[in-house]
Scaffold this motif. Structure first.
Motif, PDB file in Angstrom:
ATOM      1  N   TYR A 197      13.958 -13.520   0.712  1.00  0.00           N
ATOM      2  CA  TYR A 197      13.007 -12.841   1.614  1.00  0.00           C
ATOM      3  C   TYR A 197      12.250 -11.725   0.892  1.00  0.00           C
ATOM      4  O   TYR A 197      11.034 -11.566   1.051  1.00  0.00           O
ATOM      5  CB  TYR A 197      13.756 -12.289   2.823  1.00  0.00           C
ATOM      6  CG  TYR A 197      12.922 -11.409   3.725  1.00  0.00           C
ATOM      7  CD1 TYR A 197      11.808 -11.923   4.383  1.00  0.00           C
ATOM      8  CD2 TYR A 197      13.240 -10.066   3.911  1.00  0.00           C
ATOM      9  CE1 TYR A 197      11.033 -11.119   5.212  1.00  0.00           C
ATOM     10  CE2 TYR A 197      12.469  -9.261   4.735  1.00  0.00           C
ATOM     11  CZ  TYR A 197      11.375  -9.792   5.389  1.00  0.00           C
ATOM     12  OH  TYR A 197      10.613  -8.987   6.201  1.00  0.00           O
ATOM     13  N   HIS A 198      12.965 -10.949   0.090  1.00  0.00           N
ATOM     14  CA  HIS A 198      12.354  -9.788  -0.559  1.00  0.00           C
ATOM     15  C   HIS A 198      11.308 -10.152  -1.614  1.00  0.00           C
ATOM     16  O   HIS A 198      10.439  -9.341  -1.932  1.00  0.00           O
ATOM     17  CB  HIS A 198      13.445  -8.951  -1.227  1.00  0.00           C
ATOM     18  CG  HIS A 198      14.182  -9.683  -2.307  1.00  0.00           C
ATOM     19  ND1 HIS A 198      15.027 -10.753  -2.052  1.00  0.00           N
ATOM     20  CD2 HIS A 198      14.200  -9.525  -3.656  1.00  0.00           C
ATOM     21  CE1 HIS A 198      15.531 -11.193  -3.182  1.00  0.00           C
ATOM     22  NE2 HIS A 198      15.041 -10.487  -4.168  1.00  0.00           N
ATOM     23  N   GLU A 199      11.391 -11.367  -2.134  1.00  0.00           N
ATOM     24  CA  GLU A 199      10.511 -11.726  -3.249  1.00  0.00           C
ATOM     25  C   GLU A 199       9.040 -11.755  -2.834  1.00  0.00           C
ATOM     26  O   GLU A 199       8.164 -11.434  -3.639  1.00  0.00           O
ATOM     27  CB  GLU A 199      10.935 -13.080  -3.824  1.00  0.00           C
ATOM     28  CG  GLU A 199      12.311 -13.047  -4.491  1.00  0.00           C
ATOM     29  CD  GLU A 199      12.752 -14.403  -4.986  1.00  0.00           C
ATOM     30  OE1 GLU A 199      12.011 -15.386  -4.742  1.00  0.00           O
ATOM     31  OE2 GLU A 199      13.833 -14.481  -5.599  1.00  0.00           O
ATOM     32  N   ALA A 200       8.765 -12.147  -1.602  1.00  0.00           N
ATOM     33  CA  ALA A 200       7.373 -12.215  -1.145  1.00  0.00           C
ATOM     34  C   ALA A 200       6.772 -10.837  -0.950  1.00  0.00           C
ATOM     35  O   ALA A 200       5.560 -10.714  -0.747  1.00  0.00           O
ATOM     36  CB  ALA A 200       7.294 -13.006   0.162  1.00  0.00           C
ATOM     37  N   ILE A 201       7.621  -9.806  -1.018  1.00  0.00           N
ATOM     38  CA  ILE A 201       7.143  -8.447  -0.766  1.00  0.00           C
ATOM     39  C   ILE A 201       7.132  -7.603  -2.037  1.00  0.00           C
ATOM     40  O   ILE A 201       6.221  -6.805  -2.256  1.00  0.00           O
ATOM     41  CB  ILE A 201       8.013  -7.775   0.314  1.00  0.00           C
ATOM     42  CG1 ILE A 201       7.920  -8.592   1.617  1.00  0.00           C
ATOM     43  CG2 ILE A 201       7.594  -6.326   0.554  1.00  0.00           C
ATOM     44  CD1 ILE A 201       8.853  -8.132   2.700  1.00  0.00           C
ATOM     45  N   ILE A 202       8.128  -7.796  -2.911  1.00  0.00           N
ATOM     46  CA  ILE A 202       8.200  -6.931  -4.086  1.00  0.00           C
ATOM     47  C   ILE A 202       7.996  -7.656  -5.408  1.00  0.00           C
ATOM     48  O   ILE A 202       7.547  -7.040  -6.378  1.00  0.00           O
ATOM     49  CB  ILE A 202       9.536  -6.155  -4.140  1.00  0.00           C
ATOM     50  CG1 ILE A 202      10.705  -7.104  -4.397  1.00  0.00           C
ATOM     51  CG2 ILE A 202       9.768  -5.361  -2.879  1.00  0.00           C
ATOM     52  CD1 ILE A 202      11.962  -6.369  -4.804  1.00  0.00           C
ATOM     53  N   ALA A 203       8.316  -8.953  -5.491  1.00  0.00           N
ATOM     54  CA  ALA A 203       8.183  -9.658  -6.775  1.00  0.00           C
ATOM     55  C   ALA A 203       6.724 -10.017  -7.027  1.00  0.00           C
ATOM     56  O   ALA A 203       6.125  -9.618  -8.026  1.00  0.00           O
ATOM     57  CB  ALA A 203       9.058 -10.908  -6.787  1.00  0.00           C
ATOM     58  N   ASP A 204       6.156 -10.787  -6.120  1.00  0.00           N
ATOM     59  CA  ASP A 204       4.750 -11.190  -6.209  1.00  0.00           C
ATOM     60  C   ASP A 204       4.196 -11.064  -4.806  1.00  0.00           C
ATOM     61  O   ASP A 204       4.154 -12.047  -4.056  1.00  0.00           O
ATOM     62  CB  ASP A 204       4.651 -12.634  -6.719  1.00  0.00           C
ATOM     63  CG  ASP A 204       3.225 -13.064  -6.954  1.00  0.00           C
ATOM     64  OD1 ASP A 204       2.335 -12.182  -6.970  1.00  0.00           O
ATOM     65  OD2 ASP A 204       2.983 -14.278  -7.101  1.00  0.00           O
ATOM     66  N   PRO A 205       3.797  -9.854  -4.395  1.00  0.00           N
ATOM     67  CA  PRO A 205       3.440  -9.594  -2.996  1.00  0.00           C
ATOM     68  C   PRO A 205       2.465 -10.618  -2.424  1.00  0.00           C
ATOM     69  O   PRO A 205       1.402 -10.877  -2.981  1.00  0.00           O
ATOM     70  CB  PRO A 205       2.820  -8.203  -3.045  1.00  0.00           C
ATOM     71  CG  PRO A 205       3.463  -7.549  -4.226  1.00  0.00           C
ATOM     72  CD  PRO A 205       3.638  -8.646  -5.231  1.00  0.00           C
TER      73      PRO A 205
END
Length: 257
Positions: free
Chosen positions: A215-223
């Motif tokens: 879940y967090h990847e869409a926000i902090i990895a590659d927004p």
């Protein structure tokens, strides 16, 4: 409500479970890092700096939560029902929905504290074996330590949302069944099946387990705002459905006899 939450937290942290869970986290991290070296084909990890450990091993935290959450709720709901202590707060003017809400609120506190402990333990153990390093490696780039810490805390905080939704699922199972062992097994089997089905491209975006992992990847990895919004909607849908089931069944459950 506040007093009930305090009681639930007292019961939880008076038991040995949180401390056993914390010890398990430390042991598993030690076992993984004691044999880890960057580039080792036996590991999916590739980071070289200890400060990168928490952010790049959050999949371990997810695996821990898949196991710990059903155990906490199984004891809080199913075991208390079997022992006859679940009804005690209801002997006073307390609504059932408030009692179950207090149990979920205490679970949320547990999730936050366990996530914070995992991040701290991964920082300490990763740095012990690899050294702190001169930057945090994530998603193919290296960022300064201060930015890495911010990303790590943000990622762990974001994952609390799908963990909480999984808690509502495990809570619904605990309310529906009569034994803690059955509640835990059903939750774990469902999570294992969902994990395997994630290999199906059409299923993965709708999988709660996939949200718990990424879940967090869409926000902090590659927004990606659109993807983040869709994933948040999926989590909200699971939370609403299993929350309604849990509270609906709990209102009708034979507790007072």
């Amino acid at each position: 409500m506040g007093k009930l939450i305090g009681i639930e937290l007292y019961k939880l942290f008076r038991s040995r479970k949180p401390y056993v869970f914390a010890a398990i986290m430390v042991v598993i991290l030690l076992l993984n890092f004691s044999g880890y070296s960057p580039g080792d084909p036996m590991y999916a990890w590739t980071f070289r700096h200890g400060q990168s450990a928490p952010l790049n091993t959050l999949d371990l935290l997810t695996q821990f939560m898949m196991i710990f959450i059903p155990i906490v709720l199984g004891d809080s709901v199913t075991n208390e029902h079997r022992r006859g202590t679940l009804k005690l707060p209801l002997l006073r003017p307390v609504r059932r929905s408030v009692l179950l809400g207090a149990k979920f609120a205490s679970l949320l506190v547990f999730i936050v504290l366990m996530a914070a402990f995992y991040v701290g333990a991964a920082y300490a153990i990763g740095s012990h074996f690899l050294g702190w390093g001169d930057g945090t490696e994530y998603a193919g780039r290296v960022v300064p330590a201060s930015e890495g810490i911010r990303l790590t805390l943000a990622a762990a905080g974001l994952l609390v949302l799908p963990y909480a939704a999984y808690g509502l699922f495990a809570g619904a199972v605990a309310v529906l069944v009569g034994r803690m062992s059955v509640a835990v097994i059903v939750s774990l089997v469902a999570a294992a099946i969902a994990s395997n089905l994630n290999a199906i491209e059409a299923f993965a975006p709708w999988s709660l387990v996939d949200q718990m992992v990424s879940y967090h990847e869409a926000i902090i990895a590659d927004p990606d705002p659109d993807l983040a919004l869709r994933r948040t909607g999926v989590i909200a849908l699971y939370a609403a459905v299993f929350g309604l089931i849990a509270f609906g069944v709990f209102r009708k459950k034979d507790i007072l006899h």
